[in-house]
Design an enzyme around this catalytic site. Sequence first.
Site, PDB file in Angstrom:
ATOM      1  CD  GLU A   1      78.530 136.773  39.044  1.00 55.02           C
ATOM      2  OE1 GLU A   1      77.508 137.398  38.763  1.00 55.02           O
ATOM      3  OE2 GLU A   1      79.330 136.362  38.198  1.00 55.02           O
TER       4      GLU A   1
ATOM      5  CB  CYS B   1      74.003 139.221  37.627  1.00 54.04           C
ATOM      6  SG  CYS B   1      75.657 139.735  37.256  1.00 54.04           S
TER       7      CYS B   1
ATOM      8  CG  HIS C   1      71.836 142.812  35.631  1.00 55.56           C
ATOM      9  ND1 HIS C   1      72.459 143.033  36.839  1.00 55.56           N
ATOM     10  CD2 HIS C   1      72.806 142.343  34.791  1.00 55.56           C
ATOM     11  CE1 HIS C   1      73.743 142.703  36.726  1.00 55.56           C
ATOM     12  NE2 HIS C   1      73.975 142.286  35.508  1.00 55.56           N
TER      13      HIS C   1
HETATM   14  P1  HMG Z   1      84.352 148.390  25.210  1.00 53.08           P
HETATM   15  O1  HMG Z   1      85.071 147.772  24.081  1.00 53.08           O
HETATM   16  O2  HMG Z   1      85.139 148.861  26.349  1.00 53.08           O
HETATM   17  O3  HMG Z   1      83.535 149.617  24.824  1.00 53.08           O
HETATM   18  O4  HMG Z   1      83.317 147.287  25.703  1.00 53.08           O
HETATM   19  P2  HMG Z   1      82.904 150.110  23.410  1.00 53.08           P
HETATM   20  O5  HMG Z   1      83.988 150.498  22.489  1.00 53.08           O
HETATM   21  O6  HMG Z   1      81.868 149.112  22.930  1.00 53.08           O
HETATM   22  O7  HMG Z   1      82.206 151.430  23.942  1.00 53.08           O
HETATM   23  C1  HMG Z   1      81.177 151.380  24.859  1.00 53.08           C
HETATM   24  C2  HMG Z   1      80.216 152.506  24.568  1.00 53.08           C
HETATM   25  O8  HMG Z   1      80.904 153.737  24.798  1.00 53.08           O
HETATM   26  C3  HMG Z   1      79.754 152.556  23.112  1.00 53.08           C
HETATM   27  O9  HMG Z   1      78.423 152.978  23.122  1.00 53.08           O
HETATM   28  C4  HMG Z   1      80.633 153.657  22.513  1.00 53.08           C
HETATM   29  O10 HMG Z   1      80.051 154.291  21.383  1.00 53.08           O
HETATM   30  C5  HMG Z   1      80.729 154.600  23.684  1.00 53.08           C
HETATM   31  P3  HMG Z   1      77.267 152.013  22.546  1.00 53.08           P
HETATM   32  O11 HMG Z   1      77.585 151.710  21.142  1.00 53.08           O
HETATM   33  O12 HMG Z   1      77.334 150.752  23.394  1.00 53.08           O
HETATM   34  O13 HMG Z   1      76.012 152.775  22.784  1.00 53.08           O
HETATM   35  N1  HMG Z   1      81.857 155.526  23.641  1.00 53.08           N
HETATM   36  C6  HMG Z   1      81.763 156.830  23.939  1.00 53.08           C
HETATM   37  N2  HMG Z   1      80.726 157.591  24.320  1.00 53.08           N
HETATM   38  C7  HMG Z   1      80.949 158.915  24.561  1.00 53.08           C
HETATM   39  N3  HMG Z   1      82.185 159.492  24.437  1.00 53.08           N
HETATM   40  C8  HMG Z   1      83.244 158.766  24.056  1.00 53.08           C
HETATM   41  C9  HMG Z   1      83.064 157.369  23.793  1.00 53.08           C
HETATM   42  N4  HMG Z   1      83.890 156.369  23.399  1.00 53.08           N
HETATM   43  C10 HMG Z   1      83.133 155.244  23.321  1.00 53.08           C
HETATM   44  N5  HMG Z   1      84.444 159.344  23.935  1.00 53.08           N
HETATM   45  C11 HMG Z   1      81.793 146.190  27.135  1.00 53.08           C
HETATM   46  C12 HMG Z   1      82.131 147.494  26.419  1.00 53.08           C
HETATM   47  C13 HMG Z   1      80.419 146.333  27.754  1.00 53.08           C
HETATM   48  C14 HMG Z   1      81.771 145.042  26.117  1.00 53.08           C
HETATM   49  C15 HMG Z   1      82.860 145.941  28.235  1.00 53.08           C
HETATM   50  O14 HMG Z   1      82.751 146.948  29.192  1.00 53.08           O
HETATM   51  C16 HMG Z   1      82.707 144.595  28.913  1.00 53.08           C
HETATM   52  O15 HMG Z   1      83.217 143.590  28.453  1.00 53.08           O
HETATM   53  N6  HMG Z   1      82.016 144.570  30.101  1.00 53.08           N
HETATM   54  C17 HMG Z   1      81.777 143.343  30.859  1.00 53.08           C
HETATM   55  C18 HMG Z   1      80.634 142.525  30.308  1.00 53.08           C
HETATM   56  C19 HMG Z   1      79.286 143.188  30.524  1.00 53.08           C
HETATM   57  O16 HMG Z   1      79.100 144.010  31.394  1.00 53.08           O
HETATM   58  N7  HMG Z   1      78.286 142.778  29.712  1.00 53.08           N
HETATM   59  C20 HMG Z   1      76.942 143.291  29.875  1.00 53.08           C
HETATM   60  C21 HMG Z   1      75.876 142.240  29.577  1.00 53.08           C
HETATM   61  S1  HMG Z   1      76.195 140.725  30.456  1.00 53.08           S
HETATM   62  C22 HMG Z   1      75.630 141.018  32.071  1.00 53.08           C
HETATM   63  O17 HMG Z   1      74.969 141.975  32.320  1.00 53.08           O
HETATM   64  C23 HMG Z   1      76.038 140.032  33.107  1.00 53.08           C
HETATM   65  C24 HMG Z   1      77.136 140.467  34.047  1.00 53.08           C
HETATM   66  O18 HMG Z   1      76.636 141.377  35.006  1.00 53.08           O
HETATM   67  C25 HMG Z   1      77.748 139.237  34.732  1.00 53.08           C
HETATM   68  C26 HMG Z   1      76.819 138.255  35.410  1.00 53.08           C
HETATM   69  O19 HMG Z   1      75.716 137.974  35.017  1.00 53.08           O
HETATM   70  O20 HMG Z   1      77.316 137.669  36.366  1.00 53.08           O
HETATM   71  C27 HMG Z   1      78.280 141.146  33.338  1.00 53.08           C
END
Ligand code: HMG
Length: 382
Positions: free
Chosen positions: A79, A111, A233
Amino acid sequence: MKIGIHDLDIATTHYVLNLDSMAKALDIDPNKYHIGLGQDEFSVPAPDEDVVTMGAEAVARLLERHDKSKIRMVLFATETGIDQSKAAGVFVHGLLGLPQSVRTVEFKQACYSGTAAIQTAVNHVARYTDDQVLVIASDIARYAADSGGEPTQGAGAVAMLITANPALVEIEPDSGVFTADVNDFWRPNDSSTPFVEGKLSLDAYLDATIGAWDDLVSRRGVKIDDIHRFLHHQPFTKMARKAHTKLAEHVGVELGPELIEESMAYNRRLGNSYTASLYFGLVAQLHGNDDLAGKRLGLFSYGSGSVSEFFTAVVQPGYHDHIYPAHVADSLDRRVEVSFDEYRELHAAYNGASENYETEEVTQAPFRFAGVTDRVRQYETR
Ligand code: HMG
């Protein structure tokens, strides 16, 4: 007849960022990355690296062990395409000197497309059993600075040879597929970084896990305990844990963390490599301590947008003689660590333009992207 992945090899980038550096620079608890996202480092490309140079390196390593005259198709899944018209695989074809009697095409659906390429390859070999198909999954995940996705960036390529009577894994017939029109992650033509609805993407991924699993069960009656290990994935490795928990709830059984643990070893250090991510999971699983001969793996491939597939693969007896953990260790360990500021400079310097320019010579990999002349991308063998 068994058809599947006969051999595979990998490549990644010249640089690496340790997420402790990002945590320090952005004043974030490093455990958010290590535990919250399940990521430790991510691969960062040098200016003279792209999906072609990584893909070509993975193919070059693979073809040291094979006769390239048997290859009949090259399917390049990405991609992070480098041209709107010409397939990235054609550049790889040229760099590797593959025979001209080869069909070369690029596959795209976020992906997921590496899996579409593998299934296409398997179907081709089912009809032409002496043919071999080269599948290359190569991507660079580059999110906007300061976005939620920034710590989940990464890069890597996996090249796979699909044949009859494979030495590594048989891809079993009949899989579960699932398509849903959802705007969780997309990259318009005029943007070098994707737009992401982070929380929606998590839900879309989990819905797709269940949808694809249910389709697999309805097609083939697979039972959860027929599967020895699960590979999901991994946009960040915590996502695989979430999917594992969701699947266990859905089928109403306990699924221990050991069923996915080994598949995450490499992706924790690479970051998201989009199309290659699931297959780095497979490589890590095959390189793990568990003896997998004769065991069935369940693989879940997700591509935002979204298209997904749950399929199964049976590990072949003797697979241990056809795996190369030292290649992965070498690729991961030889990366040069950058500071957070150096990483941000590289990130900001990304050049997707087609005006003439030359890139600085940095990469130590066998192929490099030398720049653009008269709107044509120039590649060199080092
Ligand atoms: P965010 O706002 O950075 O993080 O977004 P958050 O506040 O949701 O925290 C993430 C996790 O860290 C949470 O755990 C927190 O509790 C924890 P969860 O509730 O998820 O179990 N946390 C901590 N843990 C330990 N110590 C601490 C601490 N603080 C927080 N101190 C988000 C996270 C994934 C939304 C962001 O990284 C993002 O936008 N990523 C990109 C999109 C993505 O990867 N999506 C995944 C599904 S889509 C997919 O897989 C397709 C993709 O590969 C693309 C394609 O297909 O081409 C992305």
